[in-house]
Design an enzyme around this catalytic site. Structure first.
Site, PDB file in Angstrom:
ATOM      1  N   HIS A 132       0.372  11.660   6.469  1.00 36.38           N
ATOM      2  CA  HIS A 132       0.568  11.034   5.160  1.00 36.38           C
ATOM      3  C   HIS A 132      -0.138  11.922   4.132  1.00 36.38           C
ATOM      4  O   HIS A 132      -1.123  12.592   4.458  1.00 36.38           O
ATOM      5  CB  HIS A 132      -0.090   9.654   5.232  1.00 36.38           C
ATOM      6  CG  HIS A 132       0.122   8.771   4.042  1.00 36.38           C
ATOM      7  ND1 HIS A 132      -0.565   8.930   2.859  1.00 36.38           N
ATOM      8  CD2 HIS A 132       0.934   7.691   3.859  1.00 36.38           C
ATOM      9  CE1 HIS A 132      -0.173   7.987   2.006  1.00 36.38           C
ATOM     10  NE2 HIS A 132       0.727   7.222   2.586  1.00 36.38           N
ATOM     11  N   ASP A 210      -6.875   8.993  11.289  1.00 39.96           N
ATOM     12  CA  ASP A 210      -6.288   8.123  10.274  1.00 39.96           C
ATOM     13  C   ASP A 210      -5.646   6.952  11.019  1.00 39.96           C
ATOM     14  O   ASP A 210      -4.583   7.083  11.617  1.00 39.96           O
ATOM     15  CB  ASP A 210      -5.257   8.923   9.466  1.00 39.96           C
ATOM     16  CG  ASP A 210      -4.393   8.034   8.576  1.00 39.96           C
ATOM     17  OD1 ASP A 210      -4.590   6.795   8.566  1.00 39.96           O
ATOM     18  OD2 ASP A 210      -3.511   8.588   7.883  1.00 39.96           O
ATOM     19  N   LYS A 236      -3.373  -3.163   5.156  1.00 38.41           N
ATOM     20  CA  LYS A 236      -2.397  -3.010   6.241  1.00 38.41           C
ATOM     21  C   LYS A 236      -2.836  -3.788   7.478  1.00 38.41           C
ATOM     22  O   LYS A 236      -2.247  -3.682   8.552  1.00 38.41           O
ATOM     23  CB  LYS A 236      -2.201  -1.529   6.578  1.00 38.41           C
ATOM     24  CG  LYS A 236      -1.596  -0.728   5.418  1.00 38.41           C
ATOM     25  CD  LYS A 236      -1.236   0.665   5.862  1.00 38.41           C
ATOM     26  CE  LYS A 236      -1.154   1.670   4.733  1.00 38.41           C
ATOM     27  NZ  LYS A 236       0.117   1.681   4.006  1.00 38.41           N
ATOM     28  N   CYS A 374       5.487   9.077   1.438  1.00 38.26           N
ATOM     29  CA  CYS A 374       4.275   9.896   1.269  1.00 38.26           C
ATOM     30  C   CYS A 374       4.114  10.912   2.393  1.00 38.26           C
ATOM     31  O   CYS A 374       2.995  11.211   2.815  1.00 38.26           O
ATOM     32  CB  CYS A 374       3.019   9.028   1.152  1.00 38.26           C
ATOM     33  SG  CYS A 374       2.978   8.045  -0.337  1.00 38.26           S
TER      34      CYS A 374
END
Lengths: 416, 149
Positions: A132, A210, A236, A374
């Site tokens: 991302h 991540d 999220k 993204c």
């Protein structure tokens, strides 16, 4: 890791989970909402909405150093949430949990406070092609400041990290840090992070994971993973926006200089010089997002109580159903066909652009996302401008997966 | 579904499937690329201007039905126009897209009125204006224009 699919979730359990999310009961025009944009953000259960509301109605005050009752309550709520988050990801201590605005800020913090002082000209920051932008751009900025280079490990046509190339880069390049995504937001690929982390460790390279998508999709145990840093966002994970988490190993957090200066992160301030608190306060300058932290704590507590393994198996079944359904439509191409996938079905239609698909589905109350998600370098890798993406969560139903597939079939017919 | 049918009306679909003047123009006097980084759409607009009049307009690139149809309709609408007239047409299209009453009335923009359905879809207005911004950039001598800059 494939989850055990033998245990089917009971309809009443699923109904209870879904019932916890008030937003899902609405209609968009004449159509019941089908929310399939969960990789962008998940919805929030009553437990989170109520915790944030209750905080503002009953406990709101600034934290730390307050001698009054409300400040003490707010401080307790804030620090209790830190302990809840630490337990949830298996962090040895709550002081290893730094609250940030989100995954993006957590990665920036590591880029500037950890990487920048160590990076030398020519050093390599190793990423993958499926990152991302949040796990690309911060590294480009520190690379520019230090003369280091950002090098991505390639991904295969099916959307998996080329492990051989990843290992080879670790071996042959002067890699100073490796940062990679656990679960891809655009393809749904679940990366073999244990293997990747072991390879980096063997090369003596510190790591950042991540976990923005993974935190709601897989059990996270930072000690078992043995990563140096791990970042994720509250929103999220069924929590509020504007709050996120950086986990770091103690030895790193203790040695790192502050990221931002301000109140609450100092031990003593004078114009002759200022000394800083230890972690995590050193990295939390200014009045933090207290309500966000309270909401995140509530989200983690709520989620930890759910039958997660079975809900993930249910989610896998939704992804399979949608993938199979789409595959029967003429002109559909699934982008990202890794063996281990979670939540996401990214696809293209021969005759319809992703944005046209998104607009059509929206008219039927179905929320998906269209674009590059993204991940522009990844889209470039596949030679496509973007994809249409449906991303499922634990509260979605088989009927919703079917409605989604039928709607895409209608779009395909319309444009053919 | 009514809004959707107004958006994807026959004229739009027809121009999407069979775009007019969809080719490069090697002898163009002006050209510019329009880019929408949010969706990845790229459109290259080519113009041949002679004596202040647009003798030929073509385009190339990839995009959604709305941007492609808008580009195709644009090439037809602008062929033969003086530059100042062409700019006026764009102003009329902008008004139609944003819901302002077009100054010159719908008659003036002819088939372009088919783009009006976009006004109910704010997220898609940039799709429709992308080729027009590329046209403006080409005339102004700018090589590249982005919806996000």
């Amino acid at each position: 890791m494939l989850l055990d699919r033998a245990q089917e979730i009971a309809p009443e359990v699923l109904a209870e989970v879904r019932g916890a999310f008030p937003i899902l009961g609405q209609k968009i025009g004449d159509h019941p909402l089908v929310y399939l944009d969960n990789s962008a953000t998940t919805q929030k259960p009553d437990a989170v909405i109520d915790a944030v509301t209750r905080y503002y109605r009953e406990d709101n005050a600034n934290i730390h150093r307050g001698v009054h009752a409300l400040s003490q309550r707010a401080t307790s709520a804030y620090e209790d949430a830190r302990a809840v988050v630490a337990r949830f990801i298996g962090a040895p201590g709550p002081e290893q949990i730094v609250f940030t605005r989100g995954t993006t800020e957590a990665i920036n913090l590591v880029a500037w406070s950890f990487a920048r002082p160590r990076l030398k000209k020519g050093d390599v920051i190793l990423l993958t092609e499926m990152e991302h932008h949040a796990n690309i751009v911060p590294w480009q900025l520190v690379a520019e400041a230090t003369g280091a280079r950002v090098v991505p490990a390639p991904v295969t046509d099916s959307g998996e990290v080329d492990l051989e190339a990843f290992r080879s880069l670790l071996e042959h390049e002067p890699v100073a840090l490796a940062a990679f995504v656990y679960i891809s937001n655009s393809l749904g690929t679940v990366n073999p992070v244990e293997t990747m982390l072991a390879a980096a460790r063997a090369a003596g390279v510190p790591t950042l994971v991540d976990a923005a998508q993974a935190v709601s999709q897989r059990p996270i145990d930072v000690v078992a993973l043995d990563c140096d840093f791990l970042a994720f966002s509250g929103h999220k994970l069924f929590g509020p926006t504007g709050i996120g988490v950086l986990y770091g190993k103690r030895k790193h957090l203790e040695a790192m200089p502050p990221y931002q200066g301000g109140g609450d992160m100092i031990a003593n301030v004078s114009f002759a010089g200022t000394t800083f608190k230890g972690p995590p306060e050193r990295f939390e300058a200014g009045t933090p997002n207290i309500a966000g932290v309270v909401g995140l704590g509530a989200a983690v507590e709520w989620f930890a109580e759910q039958p997660r393994e079975r809900l993930w198996a249910h989610e896998d079944a939704l992804v399979r159903r949608a993938t199979e359904g789409l595959s029967e439509i003429d002109g559909v191409r699934i982008v990202g066909t890794a063996k281990d996938k979670a939540s996401v079905v990214s696809f293209l239609l021969a005759e319809a652009h992703p944005h046209d698909i998104g607009t059509f589905l929206d008219a039927e109350g179905i929320a998906i996302r269209a674009g590059h998600h993204c991940c522009q370098p990844l889209m470039t890798r596949y030679g496509i401008p973007g994809t249409a993406r449906a991303s499922f969560s634990i509260y979605n139903t088989m009927e919703e997966a079917d409605r989604f597939v039928k709607a895409v079939a209608r779009v395909a017919r319309f444009f053919s | 579904m009514d809004d959707l049918h107004e958006l994807y009306q026959e004229v739009i679909l027809e121009h999407h499937k069979r775009p007019r003047n969809f080719r490069a123009l090697p002898q163009s006097t002006h050209r510019a690329a329009g880019h929408n980084p949010l969706c990845g759409d790229e459109v290259e607009v080519y113009l041949t201007v002679r004596d202040g009049r647009i003798a030929e307009v073509t385009f190339q690139g990839q995009g959604c039905a709305i941007s492609r149809a808008s580009a195709s309709l644009m090439t037809e609408a602008l062929t033969g126009k003086r530059i100042d007239e062409a700019r006026k047409v764009f102003a009329g299209v902008k008004d139609a897209l944003t819901g302002n009453a077009p100054e010159a009335g719908m008659d003036e923009i002819g088939e372009l009125a088919a783009l009006q359905g976009v006004r109910r879809f704010p997220a898609r207005i940039k799709c429709a204006t992308l080729p027009w911004h590329a046209f403006e950039a080409a005339v102004a001598g700018t090589k590249r224009v982005s919806t996000e800059a």
